[in-house]
Design a protein around this motif. Sequence first.
Motif, PDB file in Angstrom:
ATOM      1  N   SER D 149       0.826  -1.217   0.000  1.00  0.00           N
ATOM      2  CA  SER D 149       0.000   0.000   0.000  1.00  0.00           C
ATOM      3  C   SER D 149       0.857   1.263   0.000  1.00  0.00           C
ATOM      4  O   SER D 149       0.431   2.305  -0.474  1.00  0.00           O
ATOM      5  CB  SER D 149      -0.946   0.005   1.203  1.00  0.00           C
ATOM      6  OG  SER D 149      -0.251   0.214   2.408  1.00  0.00           O
ATOM      7  N   ILE D 150       2.071   1.165   0.517  1.00  0.00           N
ATOM      8  CA  ILE D 150       3.000   2.305   0.510  1.00  0.00           C
ATOM      9  C   ILE D 150       3.405   2.614  -0.933  1.00  0.00           C
ATOM     10  O   ILE D 150       3.747   1.711  -1.684  1.00  0.00           O
ATOM     11  CB  ILE D 150       4.267   1.963   1.337  1.00  0.00           C
ATOM     12  CG1 ILE D 150       3.954   1.938   2.826  1.00  0.00           C
ATOM     13  CG2 ILE D 150       5.414   2.925   1.030  1.00  0.00           C
ATOM     14  CD1 ILE D 150       3.940   3.284   3.498  1.00  0.00           C
ATOM     15  N   ARG D 151       3.350   3.892  -1.300  1.00  0.00           N
ATOM     16  CA  ARG D 151       3.676   4.286  -2.665  1.00  0.00           C
ATOM     17  C   ARG D 151       5.110   4.791  -2.790  1.00  0.00           C
ATOM     18  O   ARG D 151       5.682   5.309  -1.832  1.00  0.00           O
ATOM     19  CB  ARG D 151       2.746   5.426  -3.104  1.00  0.00           C
ATOM     20  CG  ARG D 151       1.296   5.054  -3.253  1.00  0.00           C
ATOM     21  CD  ARG D 151       1.095   3.852  -4.138  1.00  0.00           C
ATOM     22  NE  ARG D 151      -0.250   3.787  -4.684  1.00  0.00           N
ATOM     23  CZ  ARG D 151      -1.074   2.759  -4.538  1.00  0.00           C
ATOM     24  NH1 ARG D 151      -0.696   1.679  -3.853  1.00  0.00           N
ATOM     25  NH2 ARG D 151      -2.270   2.769  -5.079  1.00  0.00           N
ATOM     26  N   HIS D 152       5.626   4.703  -4.007  1.00  0.00           N
ATOM     27  CA  HIS D 152       6.936   5.271  -4.309  1.00  0.00           C
ATOM     28  C   HIS D 152       6.843   6.804  -4.223  1.00  0.00           C
ATOM     29  O   HIS D 152       5.799   7.373  -4.491  1.00  0.00           O
ATOM     30  CB  HIS D 152       7.346   4.854  -5.719  1.00  0.00           C
ATOM     31  CG  HIS D 152       8.829   4.941  -5.971  1.00  0.00           C
ATOM     32  ND1 HIS D 152       9.691   5.585  -5.129  1.00  0.00           N
ATOM     33  CD2 HIS D 152       9.597   4.473  -6.991  1.00  0.00           C
ATOM     34  CE1 HIS D 152      10.922   5.501  -5.605  1.00  0.00           C
ATOM     35  NE2 HIS D 152      10.899   4.833  -6.722  1.00  0.00           N
ATOM     36  N   ALA D 173       7.779  -0.486   2.724  1.00  0.00           N
ATOM     37  CA  ALA D 173       7.140  -1.258   1.667  1.00  0.00           C
ATOM     38  C   ALA D 173       7.574  -2.721   1.734  1.00  0.00           C
ATOM     39  O   ALA D 173       6.747  -3.636   1.581  1.00  0.00           O
ATOM     40  CB  ALA D 173       7.485  -0.651   0.309  1.00  0.00           C
ATOM     41  N   ASP D 174       8.838  -2.946   1.984  1.00  0.00           N
ATOM     42  CA  ASP D 174       9.329  -4.328   2.064  1.00  0.00           C
ATOM     43  C   ASP D 174       8.712  -5.053   3.259  1.00  0.00           C
ATOM     44  O   ASP D 174       8.337  -6.227   3.155  1.00  0.00           O
ATOM     45  CB  ASP D 174      10.864  -4.345   2.162  1.00  0.00           C
ATOM     46  CG  ASP D 174      11.529  -4.300   0.795  1.00  0.00           C
ATOM     47  OD1 ASP D 174      10.848  -4.596  -0.204  1.00  0.00           O
ATOM     48  OD2 ASP D 174      12.728  -3.992   0.729  1.00  0.00           O
ATOM     49  N   ARG D 175       8.608  -4.354   4.375  1.00  0.00           N
ATOM     50  CA  ARG D 175       7.997  -4.986   5.539  1.00  0.00           C
ATOM     51  C   ARG D 175       6.553  -5.371   5.246  1.00  0.00           C
ATOM     52  O   ARG D 175       6.062  -6.413   5.686  1.00  0.00           O
ATOM     53  CB  ARG D 175       8.050  -4.057   6.766  1.00  0.00           C
ATOM     54  CG  ARG D 175       9.465  -3.721   7.236  1.00  0.00           C
ATOM     55  CD  ARG D 175      10.299  -4.937   7.640  1.00  0.00           C
ATOM     56  NE  ARG D 175       9.652  -5.807   8.590  1.00  0.00           N
ATOM     57  CZ  ARG D 175       9.873  -5.822   9.888  1.00  0.00           C
ATOM     58  NH1 ARG D 175      10.759  -4.994  10.398  1.00  0.00           N
ATOM     59  NH2 ARG D 175       9.249  -6.665  10.680  1.00  0.00           N
ATOM     60  N   GLU D 176       5.881  -4.514   4.506  1.00  0.00           N
ATOM     61  CA  GLU D 176       4.494  -4.810   4.144  1.00  0.00           C
ATOM     62  C   GLU D 176       4.424  -6.023   3.215  1.00  0.00           C
ATOM     63  O   GLU D 176       3.580  -6.912   3.382  1.00  0.00           O
ATOM     64  CB  GLU D 176       3.899  -3.598   3.438  1.00  0.00           C
ATOM     65  CG  GLU D 176       2.616  -3.098   4.034  1.00  0.00           C
ATOM     66  CD  GLU D 176       1.980  -2.053   3.139  1.00  0.00           C
ATOM     67  OE1 GLU D 176       1.027  -2.409   2.427  1.00  0.00           O
ATOM     68  OE2 GLU D 176       2.430  -0.898   3.160  1.00  0.00           O
ATOM     69  N   ALA D 177       5.322  -6.044   2.248  1.00  0.00           N
ATOM     70  CA  ALA D 177       5.334  -7.161   1.299  1.00  0.00           C
ATOM     71  C   ALA D 177       5.593  -8.474   2.023  1.00  0.00           C
ATOM     72  O   ALA D 177       5.032  -9.521   1.674  1.00  0.00           O
ATOM     73  CB  ALA D 177       6.400  -6.922   0.230  1.00  0.00           C
TER      74      ALA D 177
END
Lengths: 315, 315, 315, 315, 315, 315
Positions: D149-152, D173-177
């Motif tokens: 959900s975190i955007r670039h 983002a990686d933690r979310e993935a």
Amino acid sequence: VEVTEPLVYLNGRTIPASEAHLPLYDAGLVQGATVSEMARTFRHRPFRLGDHLDRLFRSLRYARLDMGLSMDDLLAISGDLVAHNARLLPEGGDLGIIQFVTAGEVRTYAGMMNRPPRTTPTVCVHTFPLMFELYARKMQAGAHLVTPSIRHLPPACGDPHMKCRSRMHFYLADREAQLVDPEASALLLDLDGHVTETNTANFLMVERGVLVSPRLVNILPGISRATVLDLAGKLGIPFEERDLSVLDVLNADEAFTTSTPYCLMPVTKINGVWIGDGRPGPMYRRLLSAWSQEVGMDIGQQLVQASFAGQQPLQ
Amino acid sequence: VEVTEPLVYLNGRTIPASEAHLPLYDAGLVQGATVSEMARTFRHRPFRLGDHLDRLFRSLRYARLDMGLSMDDLLAISGDLVAHNARLLPEGGDLGIIQFVTAGEVRTYAGMMNRPPRTTPTVCVHTFPLMFELYARKMQAGAHLVTPSIRHLPPACGDPHMKCRSRMHFYLADREAQLVDPEASALLLDLDGHVTETNTANFLMVERGVLVSPRLVNILPGISRATVLDLAGKLGIPFEERDLSVLDVLNADEAFTTSTPYCLMPVTKINGVWIGDGRPGPMYRRLLSAWSQEVGMDIGQQLVQASFAGQQPLQ
Amino acid sequence: VEVTEPLVYLNGRTIPASEAHLPLYDAGLVQGATVSEMARTFRHRPFRLGDHLDRLFRSLRYARLDMGLSMDDLLAISGDLVAHNARLLPEGGDLGIIQFVTAGEVRTYAGMMNRPPRTTPTVCVHTFPLMFELYARKMQAGAHLVTPSIRHLPPACGDPHMKCRSRMHFYLADREAQLVDPEASALLLDLDGHVTETNTANFLMVERGVLVSPRLVNILPGISRATVLDLAGKLGIPFEERDLSVLDVLNADEAFTTSTPYCLMPVTKINGVWIGDGRPGPMYRRLLSAWSQEVGMDIGQQLVQASFAGQQPLQ
Amino acid sequence: VEVTEPLVYLNGRTIPASEAHLPLYDAGLVQGATVSEMARTFRHRPFRLGDHLDRLFRSLRYARLDMGLSMDDLLAISGDLVAHNARLLPEGGDLGIIQFVTAGEVRTYAGMMNRPPRTTPTVCVHTFPLMFELYARKMQAGAHLVTPSIRHLPPACGDPHMKCRSRMHFYLADREAQLVDPEASALLLDLDGHVTETNTANFLMVERGVLVSPRLVNILPGISRATVLDLAGKLGIPFEERDLSVLDVLNADEAFTTSTPYCLMPVTKINGVWIGDGRPGPMYRRLLSAWSQEVGMDIGQQLVQASFAGQQPLQ
Amino acid sequence: VEVTEPLVYLNGRTIPASEAHLPLYDAGLVQGATVSEMARTFRHRPFRLGDHLDRLFRSLRYARLDMGLSMDDLLAISGDLVAHNARLLPEGGDLGIIQFVTAGEVRTYAGMMNRPPRTTPTVCVHTFPLMFELYARKMQAGAHLVTPSIRHLPPACGDPHMKCRSRMHFYLADREAQLVDPEASALLLDLDGHVTETNTANFLMVERGVLVSPRLVNILPGISRATVLDLAGKLGIPFEERDLSVLDVLNADEAFTTSTPYCLMPVTKINGVWIGDGRPGPMYRRLLSAWSQEVGMDIGQQLVQASFAGQQPLQ
Amino acid sequence: VEVTEPLVYLNGRTIPASEAHLPLYDAGLVQGATVSEMARTFRHRPFRLGDHLDRLFRSLRYARLDMGLSMDDLLAISGDLVAHNARLLPEGGDLGIIQFVTAGEVRTYAGMMNRPPRTTPTVCVHTFPLMFELYARKMQAGAHLVTPSIRHLPPACGDPHMKCRSRMHFYLADREAQLVDPEASALLLDLDGHVTETNTANFLMVERGVLVSPRLVNILPGISRATVLDLAGKLGIPFEERDLSVLDVLNADEAFTTSTPYCLMPVTKINGVWIGDGRPGPMYRRLLSAWSQEVGMDIGQQLVQASFAGQQPLQ
């Protein structure tokens, strides 16, 4: 009768410039609801006037303004004005030619003059002597640009392909840029942060021999820009159009702006960073020289000479 | 000397309206680079003129335009013009009072008139008779609004709190709205899709007894709007400011626009949907009546009478 | 043993500052993947340290970093460091107290040191003497801010409520602001064009007696800011939180930034425009005085005295 | 003297790695204000080091950081380090080479060490043995990606063409993935919802024989990516750059990431959906083989052999 | 006649459920062009049915669908169906009551059945036994939410205040959330990255004793949510509406979703992070208990009992 | 048995159309969670059915719906239905062929019918006679388009490359367009203000001999659009894909929509502005003629003849 001042076409009449007035309640002044064009002459001959008028009609169709004149009418009117007004130019001078159409008189204020408001668009064609002294120094030393915090209008608020005179955001942007450098103009970013154009000019840059432009959808399709692309095509210079990031712009080999009065101007500093070696570059000289050849006169020389000899700086 | 036409203040001089002209190269016309205000009189007395001028100075500070006049200067100039010009009004008439400041003469075209350009901002104060006939019918039957595809300018492109005259997007929006309904004005959405304001007015609505406004950050802080909020406060009408969705607007009990010339106008149709029962509602009457009381005259009656009796419609 | 240099807590050990090193492949250096806090002492007593640590734990939960220490652990560690390190302060000095947690050692580069990488987060607590000389002049004459073209990160890219050290956009923004004014800091706008905060401080302004803040959702929930709001509450100063437009900011009666090292600093110029009368205002003095009372010492005086007497400027 | 540990270049000095430290108040650690590069060797020879350094200088110009070294200086320093440090590699090993420049020491905390802060940027060059065991299994079975959900970061907040170390959003983002799949990395979307890149790699995919990349303006111009495009050109594989939608990515025939340490890695699962037949595909093998040929060694074999024989996994 | 199956109202007729069919070319199926509502009974009495129907009429006005029935008609129809259908419920059961209106039959496909298409909207009212077993376990242990990469629709694409059945984005979001946790539902972010709602429920959280909701403009104005706010008002629980950031949500003391079938459900995990102590909290119990009191039955107990005793799980 | 009505494939069974029903709680009706395709026959032979089914499988993979049928299964089922159902067509008629897959039965309401819900997706294939009379007049006189205020869904909310049936925003947009012109369809803009597509068709235009399309990433990759591009390729007509501004569209030489039932339709008016000379143009005729040749029948003639002779208009 000998008229010793320029003539202006205004709403069907050709009149001396000193008599050409818009009422204070014209939509052009009250709302900035004005579509416009500016062409110029080279040696008193209009340059790509048809292209300018074609863009004018495209803008008018978008704004749903009917000026009541055909392309041929406008060509004739513009031609007549140039023929007359060019005679008043100093040696080595040339004319800017402006067409503008406003949404007419605003009914709200129109009681002011105690006459019914004109209900059709205001149509005006006029010329002015190109003020080369405004550009001469920058043509030689290079212009400076700054990316301000004010953003360019997004297409959702009005098509960037329309040349119109609601330009307060450009004005604000320039004032912001001049905080950094009184000589600078604003190079506006779009809402996404990509480079677009300046108040009065398109932006182009050179990257490893390729001429690069911001994406056309975000900028005015400039006639000077189109001329540069035509010249580049003839010279075999490759061209690319893409979203331009600020990092890429600061690292360009060369950069320039293109605009009707001065054609092509080198940009040597952006956001305080020197572009290339900080001087006008070879691609600039090559393109301006090709343009000069096309119009049969030395564009840069005209600017410099007129500026330092034939005319008096006004400010 | 008896002057039989209105006086106008322009760049330090007070002159007859018929002599008040801007050159074709004023930044107000060339770039829409104009900050402005419009107040009105009730029974020939200016209403909240100080509030209007305060907003003018706020806009000027943002645009970094120095008009060279103080608040007191402007109050005096405006008062003098009103005193003189009101005498020319028809019975029952009142004046609109306009102050505007442009970025001055644009150097690029200024060679046109063969004189050096003025380098300071253009400052103008003028009045006009309020054209009640433009509003009378809508005051009785209700105005119509349409949300067009053109969006309101985002704050990133210039602060909505500045009253300026670069309004092409408003013009485009109105033309679009009139495709739906020739009587309609545009009610612009912001980029997110929330309701903002119209070309010339703030929007307010009523929801279960509460007066609701779009968020102030997205709209002009209207003096008429502020007056309505003051009146609502005195009448004990609760008020709320929030992002307004189109669904909520279409389901409002009442809606209105507020603007200087007509004060408060009922809105009875939006996007082809009748608002409430399709007629001006009780909150509208209550607020307009309170306003009338405050200014010591019947605002609605003035509009209707002047419109159908004292003045001739111009169009 | 007498230690004559400050102590630092690093990954479970308390060591002299000169031995406190992170490897070159710590995620704090390689990715800016660091959550941090900074508190300060007044007269060698930590101020609202619990609030700072509470925010630290909130940030860590969001970043999914487990530092392996409890609130009590951290309070004890911080307290011990302060107790020791404050003794090394010059007369009139006070300490900044920093806690930071990084994502630990990055496996990619970790072969560099020929030992297996630590697989838990890096945890560090250290102090530093507050450098009052960096703020003294601005506390008296007022700080300058500039809105740069670089925007603040939107919440979609990481929550502004997390205090983290990936601050390149702040760095770029400050460099841009300093093009305008070498003394200036950047006041970043959000993507919509509203005012947010500076690299190291929250922004507040005064408008007709009301203390106004940007919407909290777009900014760090500063502890100094919270302190100001508490003080304002006690002093009966009304407070409002809303999206702040640039026009409103330029027209503020007063403006300030709040930050841990200096507490409250007057802002006297924004984008080259003087705020209010261009000098620190009465609300500033009132709030700083209340804060001074709360901590039992004159905050402003400490800054100025320490700056001009007790310490040597480092640069 | 025989040095048995790697050498590091730091601020003008070449020192053993164990002595290479940054103070806790370096801007690289405090603000993530660090511009960096990473190249690698093949058989102990740097690969496209000039391209990496060229990008470094582009990033530095954008960040307005002056490192005080020329391209030649950096090539020499990097070459010396490689020459020395490669001797310490295990059989079959190769080096990563890192250059980074931070904004220098942060004055705010610099009193900590009781010495004046260095006022110039911090410049460091170091190497590390490539950790093939981190990639070996994924090179064979394929990597997994997840769109979080975190955007670039958008270009408005800093140019994606700058390689910098403020990467908290990548970390988040990686933690979310990894919530979806502990093996997965994040494939970030931009604010519009288009695919961009991962924390450490560019993304490419294959669609009906065409190699497809996200638009360059939204991603780092990777040197490994450029290498793949060069190889594709030589092999006659058509290439296309466009905004990539998630649907298109999930339906790709093949997908890969490119990054300096491992060159080219197959991606076999995205958002839980198998790509193609879920195994590394023919285009992957063709490109990696061409790359291997170019550098005179089998890239994939090196990874696998070094991983399972020559080195011990660290974790 | 004794009807042993539920009755359904469809386009003017009341028919047995087994005969209630829509053609394959109804706009509800072809375009998702359906406005709908869902209420429920407590002990066979409809709860706030008027509020639901009021919202239905608001949605219909926005979608410009004229269902040809008045509020009274709909109340009567719904009442009749409940009266009949409730008799078929198991002990302890209750009904869901659905009204939906589609844009009618799509002309494009309507030739399929060889009869002219109905040209008015499709109107249907039906009931269904509440499936308590779907919620029972989560009511006790807490639900899990995940923020997916798919964003909630912005108001520019259709008003979030309309309850409609074009919910593919919700479906996609849920599938994404279930990659993380098969039990999870999606908690969608808006384009700015703020928390909105789930596919079928509003989201609320508790922060230091205050009940907090996302801003109403971005979410459906839920009737269950309104009930919770009413109950909170009666219980003296303070309430706040604001843009909610993910960090704040992960640090909430409690969180819940509200929805018609189950009223109020505790949320104990978001993005893999436990909320509060990971168990339903005191505010949850207090609110659900107040709600139970209001409707004269124990809501939670009904769910659990019906689920584990009176009904057979269907899946 | 002789079946005198069309056959429908539904969830594994082939049944008469009059028996093909979905329960009221199918996700296709409750959530618009439906992926679909529509192909057509020319002279009873399916056209590019493989391309349509390929797109269907791409959409299903994105939506993570497993329909349990292979491409071959679907080809066979569709072929059988066409073979049977075409026999029921009037002279000169042709079939539309629809495949759709929904997310299956929604558990929440499934107790309604007192049977356990099917837990697999709903799969349906059906046909319908093409209703040429709906298009005949517009094929001759040209269709009208209007850009409404409702925006197309951004990719962040679901990939525009998926053909799905959550189309409320299209429905709302069409209703808005019809306020301007009851004959008009909506031509939706994206959030940036660029032109995308209509509810049921792709948009193409002609500019100085070049066929121009909006960027594919923002629109459905239409099979009819692909057919037009193939034909243009064969005819040597240059093609360009770019972000299309409204100004460019209003100034197009020709414009059309492409869609399965009618193939290619001229657009002669947009936003009340005539396109070109307001009549179907030469490029339109050239492309439709090439398409007719490809399918061995006169597409336009079929429409007109069937419409005015063979079939009765239904409305």
